[in-house]
Design an enzyme around this catalytic site. Sequence first.
Site, PDB file in Angstrom:
ATOM      1  N   ASP A   1       0.866  -1.176   0.000  1.00  0.00           N
ATOM      2  CA  ASP A   1       0.000   0.000   0.000  1.00  0.00           C
ATOM      3  C   ASP A   1       0.905   1.231   0.000  1.00  0.00           C
ATOM      4  O   ASP A   1       1.999   1.175  -0.545  1.00  0.00           O
ATOM      5  CB  ASP A   1      -0.956  -0.022   1.199  1.00  0.00           C
ATOM      6  CG  ASP A   1      -2.276   0.680   0.906  1.00  0.00           C
ATOM      7  OD1 ASP A   1      -2.239   1.865   0.525  1.00  0.00           O
ATOM      8  OD2 ASP A   1      -3.346   0.069   1.073  1.00  0.00           O
TER       9      ASP A   1
ATOM     10  N   HIS B   1       2.301   2.114  -3.154  1.00  0.00           N
ATOM     11  CA  HIS B   1       1.403   3.099  -3.755  1.00  0.00           C
ATOM     12  C   HIS B   1       1.954   4.510  -3.702  1.00  0.00           C
ATOM     13  O   HIS B   1       1.238   5.464  -3.988  1.00  0.00           O
ATOM     14  CB  HIS B   1       0.031   3.032  -3.078  1.00  0.00           C
ATOM     15  CG  HIS B   1      -0.703   1.745  -3.309  1.00  0.00           C
ATOM     16  ND1 HIS B   1      -1.958   1.500  -2.821  1.00  0.00           N
ATOM     17  CD2 HIS B   1      -0.344   0.626  -3.999  1.00  0.00           C
ATOM     18  CE1 HIS B   1      -2.350   0.286  -3.181  1.00  0.00           C
ATOM     19  NE2 HIS B   1      -1.377  -0.265  -3.898  1.00  0.00           N
TER      20      HIS B   1
END
Length: 430
Positions: free
Chosen positions: A246, A273
């Site tokens: 993430d 991310h």
Amino acid sequence: MTKRFREWVLLSIVASMAVCPAAKAQDRRVVAEPVAPHTVCDRPAPSGTNDTARLQDAIDHCPGGTAVYLGRGEFRSGPLEMKSGVTLWIGRGATLFAMPEPALYDRGRGQCGRIAGKGDGCRPFIRFSKTRGGGIYGDGIIDGRGGAPIAGSTETWWQLARRAQGEGGNQNAPRLIQIDHAQDITFHGVTLRNAPNFHVAMNRVEGATFWGLTIDAPADARNTDGIDPGASQDVTITHSFIRTGDDNVAIKAGDNGPTRHISIVDNYFGWGHGMSIGSEVNSGASDILVRDLALDGTTSGLRIKSDVSRGGLVERVTYENVCLRGNRWPIAFDTKYDPRAQGTRIPVYRQIALRHVRGDNGALLMRGADERHALDVTLEDVRFSDAATWQLENANVTANHSDVSPPLPGRAGEQLSGGWKGCAKAFHNW
């Protein structure tokens, strides 16, 4: 850490000392490389079974300014509560494993290890709560065992998170490290890996240094953010290697308060991310410096994300000397992160500056909420390949056309040389 990484850290420290980064950093403290405590209070040995009680007893009985030292071997533990001024020192060759047993982390509602409407049913593995000083040091490893089967099930913490996504609920999985209402916390050198949920989450922290960390989780391990400063101030993350499933770093400012004076300096982000601000920014995020950062294969690169359900003011953010490669959205400043969101908390991004930014392909997105709440962005020496595409909507972009490539929509300009090739050395060093 790899040998190449250690060599890069040493070179970066020397270079940073030469240019005196504290003079520009948004963290208002003068930050130097941390030094481990001189006194070791206790040296627990691994038992081969459950070491929770022995480790907690050592932490509780050590005075401030000393360390609990874990030497070579494998330690297994349930949740641990840190004490003011006490350092957990994970020595070379030592690994502290989080036991994958939901009952150990449950907050008393029987939800840990289950999918529910909320995801707050688990205690973290290691918690700093209302502490001052201390932290985690060493060349060893803290492993959250996010990929190990949960006790009484064939499902792992990560599989639980993925199933929750499909079912529209929230997984109840423990964060690896939670820092709440704390001051002057220091992490140095340690490897954090395989967190069941976030690796490091912060709430109302004043003064925190993360120096030379390695944070590592698989790219498909959902919600395994690297470091998330929230409602905090005077935080530095430096000389660290972060790749996760993430956000590599996510600066948040939800209902608990604003986040400001943050320095992200001299780091490498692998898969993940990206370098994110948001999505909760309703209390405001400001005075943020991101400098000397390599983003290699992150889905998003430099990212500010929010929407009308959790928006607020994001201002005085500087990105400087950034290298990007293999990113789907190298730049993603988006006020419509969830286009279905409803509310009146309109995101406003202003005084955002990009200087000396290099990248290759991908979408360069800047999308404001509307004309009245347009983004305010300045570009200086920002160069991507000719295959990159600008996507601008409600964005006031200030730039010299000869300084930006590819040219901004509707502005004449020549294709400049460079792209991420100018960053080849930065990627090679890692």
